[in-house]
Each structure stands twice: as C-alpha cells, then as structure tokens.
Design a protein around this motif. Structure first.
Motif, PDB file in Angstrom:
ATOM      1  N   ASP A  24      -0.923  11.034  -1.647  1.00 50.48           N
ATOM      2  CA  ASP A  24      -0.485  10.284  -2.821  1.00 50.48           C
ATOM      3  C   ASP A  24      -0.106   8.832  -2.481  1.00 50.48           C
ATOM      4  OD1 ASP A  24      -0.020  10.323  -5.511  1.00 50.48           O
ATOM      5  OD2 ASP A  24       2.104  10.804  -5.322  1.00 50.48           O
ATOM      6  N   GLY A  25      -0.248   8.453  -1.212  1.00 56.61           N
ATOM      7  CA  GLY A  25       0.105   7.088  -0.813  1.00 56.61           C
ATOM      8  C   GLY A  25       1.589   6.884  -0.650  1.00 56.61           C
ATOM      9  N   ARG A  26       2.297   7.923  -0.191  1.00 55.34           N
ATOM     10  CA  ARG A  26       3.748   7.799   0.034  1.00 55.34           C
ATOM     11  C   ARG A  26       4.087   8.235   1.474  1.00 55.34           C
ATOM     12  NH1 ARG A  26       5.933  11.489  -4.464  1.00 55.34           N
ATOM     13  NH2 ARG A  26       7.997  10.697  -3.927  1.00 55.34           N
ATOM     14  N   ALA A  27       3.322   7.669   2.410  1.00 51.77           N
ATOM     15  CA  ALA A  27       3.451   8.089   3.812  1.00 51.77           C
ATOM     16  C   ALA A  27       4.840   7.810   4.385  1.00 51.77           C
ATOM     17  CB  ALA A  27       2.382   7.403   4.647  1.00 51.77           C
ATOM     18  N   ASP A  28       5.453   6.704   3.994  1.00 54.14           N
ATOM     19  CA  ASP A  28       6.784   6.378   4.526  1.00 54.14           C
ATOM     20  C   ASP A  28       7.822   7.427   4.114  1.00 54.14           C
ATOM     21  OD1 ASP A  28       6.024   4.166   5.892  1.00 54.14           O
ATOM     22  OD2 ASP A  28       6.607   2.735   4.341  1.00 54.14           O
ATOM     23  N   GLU A  29       7.772   7.810   2.840  1.00 54.40           N
ATOM     24  CA  GLU A  29       8.714   8.841   2.364  1.00 54.40           C
ATOM     25  C   GLU A  29       8.417  10.184   3.022  1.00 54.40           C
ATOM     26  OE1 GLU A  29       9.124   9.033  -1.997  1.00 54.40           O
ATOM     27  OE2 GLU A  29       8.659   6.909  -1.922  1.00 54.40           O
ATOM     28  N   HIS A  87      12.708   1.268   0.505  1.00 53.20           N
ATOM     29  CA  HIS A  87      11.534   0.544  -0.002  1.00 53.20           C
ATOM     30  C   HIS A  87      11.883  -0.908  -0.329  1.00 53.20           C
ATOM     31  CE1 HIS A  87       8.857   3.882   0.072  1.00 53.20           C
ATOM     32  NE2 HIS A  87       9.528   4.595  -0.814  1.00 53.20           N
ATOM     33  N   ALA A 102       0.824  -1.209   0.000  1.00 57.33           N
ATOM     34  CA  ALA A 102       0.000   0.000   0.000  1.00 57.33           C
ATOM     35  C   ALA A 102       0.859   1.262   0.000  1.00 57.33           C
ATOM     36  CB  ALA A 102      -0.939  -0.019   1.201  1.00 57.33           C
ATOM     37  N   ASP A 103       1.734   1.375  -0.973  1.00 55.94           N
ATOM     38  CA  ASP A 103       2.613   2.544  -1.076  1.00 55.94           C
ATOM     39  C   ASP A 103       2.915   2.778  -2.563  1.00 55.94           C
ATOM     40  OD1 ASP A 103       4.872   4.177   0.716  1.00 55.94           O
ATOM     41  OD2 ASP A 103       5.498   3.713  -1.336  1.00 55.94           O
ATOM     42  N   LYS A 104       2.722   3.996  -2.997  1.00 63.33           N
ATOM     43  CA  LYS A 104       2.855   4.301  -4.427  1.00 63.33           C
ATOM     44  C   LYS A 104       4.263   3.998  -4.957  1.00 63.33           C
ATOM     45  CE  LYS A 104       1.628   7.865  -7.727  1.00 63.33           C
ATOM     46  NZ  LYS A 104       1.132   9.231  -7.893  1.00 63.33           N
ATOM     47  N   SER A 105       5.282   4.404  -4.203  1.00 64.27           N
ATOM     48  CA  SER A 105       6.656   4.189  -4.680  1.00 64.27           C
ATOM     49  C   SER A 105       6.994   2.704  -4.730  1.00 64.27           C
ATOM     50  CB  SER A 105       7.654   4.911  -3.785  1.00 64.27           C
ATOM     51  OG  SER A 105       7.415   6.289  -3.836  1.00 64.27           O
ATOM     52  N   ARG A 106       6.511   1.964  -3.734  1.00 66.50           N
ATOM     53  CA  ARG A 106       6.819   0.526  -3.726  1.00 66.50           C
ATOM     54  C   ARG A 106       6.118  -0.169  -4.896  1.00 66.50           C
ATOM     55  NH1 ARG A 106       7.430   1.282   2.018  1.00 66.50           N
ATOM     56  NH2 ARG A 106       5.302   0.782   2.610  1.00 66.50           N
ATOM     57  N   ILE A 110      13.584   9.110  -7.579  1.00 68.23           N
ATOM     58  CA  ILE A 110      13.706   9.229  -6.122  1.00 68.23           C
ATOM     59  C   ILE A 110      15.142   8.872  -5.723  1.00 68.23           C
ATOM     60  CG2 ILE A 110      11.292   8.954  -5.409  1.00 68.23           C
ATOM     61  CD1 ILE A 110      11.653   6.006  -5.157  1.00 68.23           C
TER      62      ILE A 110
END
Lengths: 194, 118
Positions: free
Chosen positions: B29-34, A49, A14-18, A41
C-alpha cells in the motif's frame, strides 16, 4: 534544490500516509492530534511523518499557543518538475553533497541523543566523530586538560582516548598543558543532537 | 490449565500471522515506513512467547505463581522499552517513539489476553 535534496524530497513523497497528510494540509494548517484523528493513525506515526516531511522541506511548522501547527510549503510544490530536472550540478558540488551525506550518516550511526555510542575503529569515521565533538570547543579559547575532559565526557566516558586522538588528528593543539581548538575547525555550528 | 496454555499459544500464533499479513499489506500500500514499526511489534510475539515459556518452566503448569512470574519477566523486559520511549520523546526522536509505542502496544494486547486466561 541540490541533487541529494531532490532525491530526499521525492523519496519522502513516495508514502501513502505522507501524501494523505499533505492533502489534509492543502485544506488548512493542522496540528498532530487533528491529523491523527482525521487519518486514523496514531499521533506518534503522524509526528514521524511530519518530521520526515519537514526535513524534506515539504512542510513548515510554527508554535501556536499550546500546539505546533503544520503548513504545506506551497512555494516548493509550485516548482515545476521539469525545472528540477533541468538544474545542473557540477562535479565538485556533487562531491561535496556526497561527503556531506556520508558525514551525516556517520554522525547518525555513532551518536544517539548527543552521546557517542562507540569510538569508530575506521580512521575516516573517527575523524568525523572527533570533528563533531570539537564543535563543543570555542575557537581561540584556552582550555585546561580538566576542562577538555569534562567537555568530552559529555559525549563519551573514554575522554582520554578521544582527547589524545583529537591531538594526533590535529583537531586540538596542546602546548604546555594548555589545549586549543585548531584554527581550521573554528566557527563550526552547534553539534548535531545537542 | 493445559487448554488455556494451548489457547494462549494459538492466540500468539494467529496474532503474529495477522501482523505479518498487515505488514505485507502496508508495504504493498506504499506505507513501508509504518510497516517497520508494525514489524517491531511482530517481534513481541516471539519475545513474549519466550517469557511465557520461561514462566511455565519456572513454576510448572500449576496455577500458583505462574501469572505473577510471567508479569515479573514481562515488567523486566518492558522496563527498558519504556525508558527508551521516554528518552526518544525527550529528544524528539519521532521514529523511535513510533517504534517503541508499537512494541508496547503489542505487549499490552498480549498481556490482556494472558490476563483473561490466567
């Protein structure tokens, strides 16, 4: 997949970058810098990630000359979600998973790079920490007090308290100034973070 | 000197505001970790503003020694973060590397602005 692993896996996705990383790895295996360039990035962010994805089992890595190449774990993604939902977890397994998760959380909070940051005040947490340190001792081997102190000092400067607490918790035994790891702790794997 | 102080303070406020917006966007945007790493960078505006104030207080608004004092304070503070970064790299702590790099990159941006003014 255990329930905890399933939760970890879906949380990880549930993460866009991943997701973007996984999509890139669907095309071909890649190393950190290539992914960073492709996705715009930083390498540090990509590494972060990838570590999460690897822990969740979504990617695998291998050394390839100077680089670490990452691949998507296709068999895992081939599993149908409906089959995951259909998996049964017994109460005892669920309990074991909860205990394991709690243990990992305590270890992650109290250790940094293999050093104990502080001795927990809560007995339950301290026991977990002491058991973790006890993994540095070999089952069946005899240790002098000095040897015990040296081993514990790798983890924390207050080796006296830790040594005494290990005895009172029954994790180590002492007889005529000779220390041994108590039998039930034998065969533990390498301590975390070492 | 007064105008440059004001410009620097405005820069700090507007940059911190931009970072806040960026964090909100990333979370949406669904990038909470970053976003957590960017948030660590956001804290640098507060830290560096405090150092700027401390350097000003120590040297007064005169040019003499102000820039040097700011750099000394900055080096003291960032020295720890650099050591944290090295330790994190050594131990493969990817999350900490990402966070410490974000902090140091933000500090570099702030110092570049500072150096262009003072």
């Amino acid at each position: 997949m255990t329930e905890q692993e399933t939760i970890g896996f879906f949380k990880c996705l549930a993460d866009k970058s991943r997701l973007a990383i996984l999509k890139s790895l669907m095309e071909e295996d890649m190393y950190v810098e290539r992914l960073a360039e492709r996705l715009g990035i930083t390498s540090a962010t990509v590494s972060f990630h990838l570590k999460k994805l690897e822990e969740a089992g979504a990617v695998t890595s291998r050394k390839d000359q100077y680089y670490t190449m990452y691949s998507i774990n296709k068999p895992l993604f081939g599993v149908r979600i409906i089959d995951i939902l259909g998996e049964k977890t017994s109460e005892s397994e669920a309990q074991k998973e909860r205990e394991k998760a709690y243990r990992e959380k305590v270890i992650a909070s109290f250790f940094e790079y293999g050093r104990l940051k502080s001795i927990p005040t809560q007995r339950k947490k301290e026991r977990i920490v002491l058991e973790e340190i006890a993994k540095a001792f070999q089952a069946g081997r005899e240790y002098t007090e000095r040897e015990v102190n040296i081993i514990i000092a790798d983890y924390h400067d207050d080796f006296c308290t830790i040594r005494r607490d290990m005895i009172s918790e029954g994790i180590m035994t002492r007889e005529r100034s000779i220390y041994r790891k108590a039998e039930r702790n034998g065969g533990d794997p390498e301590p975390a973070g070492r | 000197m007064k105008n440059r102080i004001e410009e620097f303070e405005n820069y700090m406020r507007s940059s911190a505001e931009e970072k806040k917006q960026k964090i909100a966007e990333m979370v949406r945007d669904g990038r909470a970790d970053e976003a957590r790493a960017v948030r660590a960078g956001l804290n640098m505006y507060e830290v560096m503003t405090a150092l700027f104030g401390a350097a000003l207080k120590k040297t007064g608004e005169g040019e003499e020694g102000f820039s040097r004092e700011f750099h000394i304070l900055k080096d003291n503070v960032t020295g720890n973060w650099k050591r944290n970064l090295e330790a994190a790299e050594k131990h493969g702590d990817a999350e900490k590397v990402m966070i410490e790099e974000s902090k140091l990159e933000t500090v570099e941006e702030i110092v570049r602005k500072f150096d262009s003014l003072f």
